[in-house]
Design a protein around this motif. Structure first.
Motif, PDB file in Angstrom:
ATOM      1  N   VAL A  75      -6.158 -31.084 -11.109  1.00 26.14           N
ATOM      2  CA  VAL A  75      -6.584 -29.557 -11.091  1.00 26.14           C
ATOM      3  C   VAL A  75      -7.631 -29.227 -10.365  1.00 26.14           C
ATOM      4  CG1 VAL A  75      -8.981 -28.804 -12.776  1.00 26.14           C
ATOM      5  CG2 VAL A  75      -7.200 -30.463 -13.501  1.00 26.14           C
ATOM      6  N   SER A 106      -1.039 -27.929 -22.499  1.00 25.08           N
ATOM      7  CA  SER A 106      -2.467 -28.737 -22.568  1.00 25.08           C
ATOM      8  C   SER A 106      -3.453 -27.636 -22.950  1.00 25.08           C
ATOM      9  CB  SER A 106      -2.799 -28.277 -21.040  1.00 25.08           C
ATOM     10  OG  SER A 106      -4.214 -29.246 -21.319  1.00 25.08           O
ATOM     11  N   TYR A 118      -4.226 -24.662 -11.692  1.00 25.60           N
ATOM     12  CA  TYR A 118      -3.035 -24.875 -12.791  1.00 25.60           C
ATOM     13  C   TYR A 118      -3.650 -24.688 -13.926  1.00 25.60           C
ATOM     14  CZ  TYR A 118      -1.795 -28.870 -15.911  1.00 25.60           C
ATOM     15  OH  TYR A 118      -1.473 -29.726 -17.050  1.00 25.60           O
ATOM     16  N   ASN A 128      -5.829 -35.799 -23.482  1.00 23.84           N
ATOM     17  CA  ASN A 128      -5.815 -36.877 -22.922  1.00 23.84           C
ATOM     18  C   ASN A 128      -5.256 -37.880 -22.734  1.00 23.84           C
ATOM     19  OD1 ASN A 128      -8.382 -34.962 -23.144  1.00 23.84           O
ATOM     20  ND2 ASN A 128      -9.025 -36.361 -20.149  1.00 23.84           N
ATOM     21  N   ASN A 171      -8.450 -38.610 -10.281  1.00 25.68           N
ATOM     22  CA  ASN A 171      -9.498 -38.047 -10.892  1.00 25.68           C
ATOM     23  C   ASN A 171      -9.688 -38.479 -11.566  1.00 25.68           C
ATOM     24  OD1 ASN A 171      -9.263 -36.240  -8.216  1.00 25.68           O
ATOM     25  ND2 ASN A 171      -7.325 -35.377  -9.068  1.00 25.68           N
ATOM     26  N   ASN A 172      -8.364 -39.238 -12.898  1.00 26.52           N
ATOM     27  CA  ASN A 172      -8.820 -38.935 -13.746  1.00 26.52           C
ATOM     28  C   ASN A 172      -9.487 -40.347 -14.530  1.00 26.52           C
ATOM     29  OD1 ASN A 172      -5.548 -37.408 -14.435  1.00 26.52           O
ATOM     30  ND2 ASN A 172      -7.708 -37.283 -15.393  1.00 26.52           N
ATOM     31  N   LEU A 173     -10.373 -40.507 -15.472  1.00 25.04           N
ATOM     32  CA  LEU A 173     -10.825 -41.730 -16.237  1.00 25.04           C
ATOM     33  C   LEU A 173     -10.035 -42.782 -16.185  1.00 25.04           C
ATOM     34  CD1 LEU A 173     -14.002 -42.571 -17.046  1.00 25.04           C
ATOM     35  CD2 LEU A 173     -13.380 -41.724 -19.472  1.00 25.04           C
ATOM     36  N   MET A 199     -18.039 -43.819 -10.768  1.00 29.01           N
ATOM     37  CA  MET A 199     -19.170 -42.517 -10.978  1.00 29.01           C
ATOM     38  C   MET A 199     -19.254 -42.395 -12.605  1.00 29.01           C
ATOM     39  SD  MET A 199     -20.748 -42.808  -8.633  1.00 29.01           S
ATOM     40  CE  MET A 199     -20.923 -43.818  -7.338  1.00 29.01           C
ATOM     41  N   VAL A 200     -20.088 -42.095 -13.432  1.00 26.82           N
ATOM     42  CA  VAL A 200     -20.287 -41.345 -14.674  1.00 26.82           C
ATOM     43  C   VAL A 200     -20.461 -40.307 -14.497  1.00 26.82           C
ATOM     44  CG1 VAL A 200     -21.076 -41.369 -17.581  1.00 26.82           C
ATOM     45  CG2 VAL A 200     -20.297 -44.137 -16.223  1.00 26.82           C
ATOM     46  N   PHE A 201     -20.160 -38.928 -14.893  1.00 19.02           N
ATOM     47  CA  PHE A 201     -20.429 -37.376 -14.333  1.00 19.02           C
ATOM     48  C   PHE A 201     -21.183 -36.772 -15.344  1.00 19.02           C
ATOM     49  CE2 PHE A 201     -15.786 -37.301 -11.731  1.00 19.02           C
ATOM     50  CZ  PHE A 201     -16.520 -38.452 -10.681  1.00 19.02           C
ATOM     51  N   ALA A 217     -19.205 -36.890 -21.799  1.00 14.34           N
ATOM     52  CA  ALA A 217     -19.120 -35.745 -21.938  1.00 14.34           C
ATOM     53  C   ALA A 217     -17.937 -36.605 -22.840  1.00 14.34           C
ATOM     54  CB  ALA A 217     -18.357 -35.137 -21.282  1.00 14.34           C
ATOM     55  N   ARG A 272     -13.891 -36.414 -25.214  1.00 16.31           N
ATOM     56  CA  ARG A 272     -12.660 -36.606 -24.763  1.00 16.31           C
ATOM     57  C   ARG A 272     -11.670 -36.782 -26.174  1.00 16.31           C
ATOM     58  NH1 ARG A 272     -14.301 -33.352 -22.031  1.00 16.31           N
ATOM     59  NH2 ARG A 272     -14.672 -32.764 -19.774  1.00 16.31           N
ATOM     60  N   TYR A 296      -8.727 -38.953 -26.252  1.00 14.07           N
ATOM     61  CA  TYR A 296      -7.398 -39.892 -25.399  1.00 14.07           C
ATOM     62  C   TYR A 296      -6.574 -40.350 -26.073  1.00 14.07           C
ATOM     63  CZ  TYR A 296     -11.599 -39.607 -22.228  1.00 14.07           C
ATOM     64  OH  TYR A 296     -12.429 -38.869 -20.985  1.00 14.07           O
ATOM     65  N   ARG A 337     -19.655 -33.295 -13.000  1.00 17.53           N
ATOM     66  CA  ARG A 337     -18.597 -32.690 -12.466  1.00 17.53           C
ATOM     67  C   ARG A 337     -18.130 -31.111 -12.441  1.00 17.53           C
ATOM     68  NH1 ARG A 337     -12.587 -35.751 -12.801  1.00 17.53           N
ATOM     69  NH2 ARG A 337     -12.723 -34.108 -15.073  1.00 17.53           N
ATOM     70  N   ASP A 366     -15.955 -29.408 -15.275  1.00 14.94           N
ATOM     71  CA  ASP A 366     -15.529 -29.631 -16.693  1.00 14.94           C
ATOM     72  C   ASP A 366     -15.852 -30.104 -18.348  1.00 14.94           C
ATOM     73  OD1 ASP A 366     -14.638 -32.337 -16.395  1.00 14.94           O
ATOM     74  OD2 ASP A 366     -16.576 -33.861 -15.911  1.00 14.94           O
TER      75      ASP A 366
HETATM   76  C1  WQD Z   1     -12.371 -37.361 -18.757  1.00 18.38           C
HETATM   77  C2  WQD Z   1     -13.828 -37.660 -18.442  1.00 18.38           C
HETATM   78  C3  WQD Z   1     -14.834 -36.966 -16.799  1.00 18.38           C
HETATM   79  C4  WQD Z   1     -13.267 -39.685 -13.890  1.00 18.38           C
HETATM   80  C5  WQD Z   1      -8.175 -33.305 -16.859  1.00 18.38           C
HETATM   81  C6  WQD Z   1      -7.621 -31.923 -16.849  1.00 18.38           C
HETATM   82  C7  WQD Z   1      -6.562 -31.962 -18.179  1.00 18.38           C
HETATM   83  C8  WQD Z   1      -6.142 -32.611 -18.404  1.00 18.38           C
HETATM   84  C9  WQD Z   1      -6.327 -34.219 -18.794  1.00 18.38           C
HETATM   85  C10 WQD Z   1      -3.830 -31.894 -18.051  1.00 18.38           C
HETATM   86  C11 WQD Z   1     -14.561 -36.237 -18.504  1.00 18.38           C
HETATM   87  C12 WQD Z   1     -15.056 -37.697 -17.064  1.00 18.38           C
HETATM   88  C13 WQD Z   1     -13.995 -38.643 -14.839  1.00 18.38           C
HETATM   89  C14 WQD Z   1     -14.235 -40.724 -13.152  1.00 18.38           C
HETATM   90  C15 WQD Z   1     -15.926 -39.896 -15.213  1.00 18.38           C
HETATM   91  N1  WQD Z   1      -4.489 -32.147 -17.236  1.00 18.38           N
HETATM   92  N2  WQD Z   1     -15.119 -39.294 -15.566  1.00 18.38           N
HETATM   93  N3  WQD Z   1     -15.690 -40.341 -13.786  1.00 18.38           N
HETATM   94  O1  WQD Z   1     -11.436 -33.495 -17.306  1.00 18.38           O
HETATM   95  O2  WQD Z   1     -11.024 -34.164 -19.660  1.00 18.38           O
HETATM   96  O3  WQD Z   1      -9.307 -33.215 -18.049  1.00 18.38           O
HETATM   97  O4  WQD Z   1      -6.979 -33.914 -17.501  1.00 18.38           O
HETATM   98  O5  WQD Z   1      -3.404 -31.052 -18.423  1.00 18.38           O
HETATM   99  O6  WQD Z   1      -6.337 -30.323 -17.932  1.00 18.38           O
HETATM  100  O7  WQD Z   1      -8.581 -31.190 -17.036  1.00 18.38           O
HETATM  101  O8  WQD Z   1      -9.777 -36.175 -17.740  1.00 18.38           O
HETATM  102  O9  WQD Z   1      -9.660 -38.414 -17.338  1.00 18.38           O
HETATM  103  O10 WQD Z   1     -10.608 -36.410 -15.380  1.00 18.38           O
HETATM  104  O11 WQD Z   1     -11.505 -37.272 -17.401  1.00 18.38           O
HETATM  105  O12 WQD Z   1     -16.829 -39.873 -15.915  1.00 18.38           O
HETATM  106  O13 WQD Z   1     -14.567 -41.267 -12.327  1.00 18.38           O
HETATM  107  O14 WQD Z   1     -14.173 -38.345 -18.060  1.00 18.38           O
HETATM  108  O15 WQD Z   1     -15.981 -35.622 -15.759  1.00 18.38           O
HETATM  109  O16 WQD Z   1     -15.464 -36.533 -19.016  1.00 18.38           O
HETATM  110  P1  WQD Z   1      -9.541 -34.543 -17.777  1.00 18.38           P
HETATM  111  P2  WQD Z   1     -10.507 -36.828 -16.696  1.00 18.38           P
END
Ligand code: WQD
Ligand code: NAD
Length: 341
Positions: free
Chosen positions: A88, A126, A151, A181, A200-202, A218-220, A231, A233, A235, A297, A300
């Motif tokens: 992203v 997505s 994206y 997710n 980038n992903n959690l 880091m919890v955003f 936040a 999602r 999963y 972040r 988000d």
């Molecule tokens: C999940 C949660 C973050 C990392 C992205 C794309 C989306 C889709 C899936 C493709 C959020 C939090 C994350 C960290 C955190 N992809 N977090 N610390 O942002 O929901 O979606 O992937 O289509 O389009 O945007 O997924 O895994 O990045 O984040 O606190 O170091 O975890 O803020 O709440 P996201 P993510």
């Protein structure tokens, strides 16, 4: 035996999907340019199923290369199209690279389907197309908005390209799967997510922190309007997600569609907060996670989870693997990668 072409088949979701198609008795052909994956993934697939898929290292955005590959596989019954860039943040920095790769790739795939009379397409869309929905859980008829990132916009535009192509040519049949997710890894730990550089992903960030590659997670944001302030999602286990593609292709080849294209949310139907994911990790693995609450972040959304009734009832598909088991599979994969399993 039905032949199926899987673009992006050495990638994270693609590799798990190759395994499920092979398990279901399909002959799988993989096209991937390895821009975000490694050819060794094919060894992992082969270790699970005993079958090495036919592999073409080729770029779906290159029309000439697709012409060559499809001339060999014009007998395929369907295409599952994963190949795309997906970071992203990078897409905000390099929008044209994203539009060029993701849209030209799709256009070439659709052109080859027309040329070779390959009727079925399953496309990776997505939940990002819903943005921050006003009503939760989000259904397939919830409004699609202009996504925050280039994206995300490639997914919205791709859905439109497919719809317009079908309007002009009803020989093409498509199912659009809107993933929430995807997390976790194959239970064998032979394949899983392979993020390049800092994730980038959690989930990969959590497992890399717990294994000692990162200092802390880091919890955003903890000031969201959610029960614990972090936040939310939806999963979804990557093997469950992979299985949805097999069901979608079977639906296409058995002519079961009621609309064209058909759209399905693929998630668990449940939302979990970042803190709940951390608790699931600690509970299921027995590991303590070093984390710190920090700023939100940029870009988000606060909360999103899917209504999956349509996929449950019409596809007969349902997420099955529990959150704890899924999170633990991601941890086992991380340990395997670092030689600690
Ligand atoms: C999940 C949660 C973050 C990392 C992205 C794309 C989306 C889709 C899936 C493709 C959020 C939090 C994350 C960290 C955190 N992809 N977090 N610390 O942002 O929901 O979606 O992937 O289509 O389009 O945007 O997924 O895994 O990045 O984040 O606190 O170091 O975890 O803020 O709440 P996201 P993510
Ligand atoms: P991934 O990066 O692991 O897999 C994508 C694969 O496509 C990679 O192996 C990459 O090398 C390949 N690829 C990229 N551009 C290509 C090109 N021009 N030609 C040939 N191969 C190319 O990503 P993933 O997580 O497995 O995602 C698969 C699909 O699902 C993508 O379309 C992605 O946008 C979509 N999706 C992913 C998520 C997610 O969070 N992972 C969520 C929703 C949708």
């Amino acid at each position: 035996m039905h032949k199926i072409i899987i673009t992006g088949g050495t990638g994270y979701i693609g590799s798990h999907t190759v395994v499920e198609f092979q398990n279901a008795g399909f002959e799988v052909v993989v096209i991937d340019n390895l821009s975000n994956s490694q050819v060794e993934v094919l060894d992992g697939i082969c270790n699970i199923t005993g079958i090495r898929p036919v592999f073409h290292k080729a770029d779906v955005s290159d029309a000439d290369e697709m012409e060559k590959v499809f001339s060999i596989h014009s007998d395929a019954v369907a295409i599952v199209h994963f190949a795309a860039y997906k970071a992203v943040g990078e897409s905000v920095q390099k929008p044209l690279m994203y539009y060029r790769n993701n849209l030209n790739g799709l256009i070439n795939i659709l052109s080859q389907m027309q040329k070779n009379n390959i009727p079925g397409l399953v496309f990776s869309s997505s939940c990002t197309v819903y943005g921050q929905p006003e009503v939760l859980p989000v259904t397939e008829t919830s409004p699609v908005v202009k996504p925050e990132s280039p994206y995300g916009n490639t997914k919205k535009i791709s859905e439109e390209i497919i719809e317009d192509t079908i309007k002009a040519d009803q020989n093409i049949k498509a199912i659009l799967l809107r993933y929430f997710n995807p997390i976790g890894a194959h239970p064998s730990s032979e394949i899983g997510e392979l993020p390049l550089g800092v994730p980038n992903n959690l989930l990969p960030f959590i497992t890399q922190t717990a294994i000692g590659l990162r200092q802390k997670l880091m919890v955003f944001g903890s000031d969201y309007n959610t029960p614990d302030g972090t936040a939310i999602r939806d999963y979804i286990n990557v093997v469950d997600l992979a299985k949805a593609h097999v069901i979608a292709v079977q639906r296409l080849i058995n002519d079961k569609q009621v609309n064209n294209p058909e759209v399905f949310n693929i998630g668990t139907g449940t939302g979990n907060s970042v803190l709940e994911i951390i608790k699931s990790f600690e509970r299921s693995t027995g590991e303590k996670l070093n984390y710190e609450i920090t700023e939100r972040r940029a870009g988000d959304v606060e909360k999103v989870w899917g209504d999956t009734t349509k996929a449950n009832n019409i596809l007969g598909w349902k997420a099955e693997v529990s959150l704890d088991e899924t999170v633990k599979s991601a941890w086992n994969w991380e340990k395997k990668l670092r030689g600690k399993l």
